[in-house]
Design an enzyme around this catalytic site. Structure first.
Site, PDB file in Angstrom:
ATOM      1  N   TYR A 133      -5.394  -2.575   7.088  1.00 55.33           N
ATOM      2  CA  TYR A 133      -5.652  -2.665   8.524  1.00 55.33           C
ATOM      3  C   TYR A 133      -7.147  -2.635   8.844  1.00 55.33           C
ATOM      4  O   TYR A 133      -7.538  -2.765   9.999  1.00 55.33           O
ATOM      5  CB  TYR A 133      -4.913  -1.572   9.280  1.00 55.33           C
ATOM      6  N   SER A 146      -4.745   3.490   8.440  1.00 53.20           N
ATOM      7  CA  SER A 146      -5.411   2.260   8.911  1.00 53.20           C
ATOM      8  C   SER A 146      -6.637   1.846   8.111  1.00 53.20           C
ATOM      9  O   SER A 146      -7.252   0.831   8.420  1.00 53.20           O
ATOM     10  CB  SER A 146      -5.784   2.340  10.405  1.00 53.20           C
ATOM     11  N   GLY A 166      -6.790   0.906   4.936  1.00 56.36           N
ATOM     12  CA  GLY A 166      -6.513  -0.064   3.879  1.00 56.36           C
ATOM     13  C   GLY A 166      -6.505  -1.468   4.447  1.00 56.36           C
ATOM     14  O   GLY A 166      -7.503  -1.929   5.005  1.00 56.36           O
ATOM     15  N   ASP A 181       2.780   2.437   2.291  1.00 58.12           N
ATOM     16  CA  ASP A 181       4.121   2.177   2.808  1.00 58.12           C
ATOM     17  C   ASP A 181       5.061   1.725   1.688  1.00 58.12           C
ATOM     18  O   ASP A 181       6.154   2.269   1.511  1.00 58.12           O
ATOM     19  CB  ASP A 181       4.036   1.122   3.908  1.00 58.12           C
ATOM     20  N   GLY A 239       0.798  -1.217   0.000  1.00 54.74           N
ATOM     21  CA  GLY A 239       0.000   0.000   0.000  1.00 54.74           C
ATOM     22  C   GLY A 239       0.830   1.266   0.000  1.00 54.74           C
ATOM     23  O   GLY A 239       1.832   1.380  -0.702  1.00 54.74           O
TER      24      GLY A 239
END
Length: 169
Positions: free
Chosen positions: A126, A122, A124, A34, A32
């Site tokens: 998560y 958070s 996505g 990151d 994603g």
């Protein structure tokens, strides 16, 4: 006064002082946002993240905390890495999500950043529901004292963009 704007697209294409990375606790890249930030930022971002793991965060960056590195090849000065919580229907982790935004703004202030691009932390992999994530993000930025004057939420898809539009309007 902080101005909140919304943009739909790729956060790695933003020209701002700091880009916030929805990182995992390893700080060593992932999927994603990151993964995109690490790929586009290049080896300098990863090198500083490795140094942080070797020195300050041997066990990884805790959820809700934030730390800055160079932005490498991104059109920004810094990347602020923050680890969002994994959503749980049975355990209220919203305080940790709030902390991601607050700590990121605090780090931005320490750096002297005036413009910051945030993803929807958070929401996505998560699993945080986008409507609630948007509400928490916008309310937290409004309620957090900061010297940042331009907060830009950069949303990857139309669903996230619409969720933020509802909260900002």
């Amino acid at each position: 006064m902080t101005t909140i704007t919304l943009a739909r697209g790729d956060i790695t294409e933003q020209s701002v002082d700091a880009i916030v990375n929805a990182a995992n606790s390893s700080l060593l890249g992932g999927g994603g946002v990151d993964g995109a930030i690490h790929r586009r930022g290049g080896p300098a971002v990863l090198a500083e993240c490795r140094h942080l793991r070797e020195t300050r965060y041997a066990d990884g960056l805790p959820p809700g905390d934030a730390v800055a590195t160079t932005a490498g090849d991104l059109d920004a000065r810094w990347v602020i890495h923050t680890v969002g919580p994994v959503f749980s229907a049975s355990d209220d982790r919203s305080a940790t999500l709030v902390s991601c935004y607050r700590r990121s703004l605090r780090v931005a202030d320490e750096l002297g950043a005036r413009s910051v691009a945030f993803p929807a932390i958070s929401t996505g992999v998560y699993g945080w529901p986008i409507d609630d994530g948007a509400r928490i993000a916008v309310e937290t930025v409004h309620a957090t004292p900061t010297s940042v004057t331009d907060v830009r939420f950069v949303l990857f898809d139309e669903q996230a963009f619409r969720a933020f539009v509802v909260v900002v309007d």
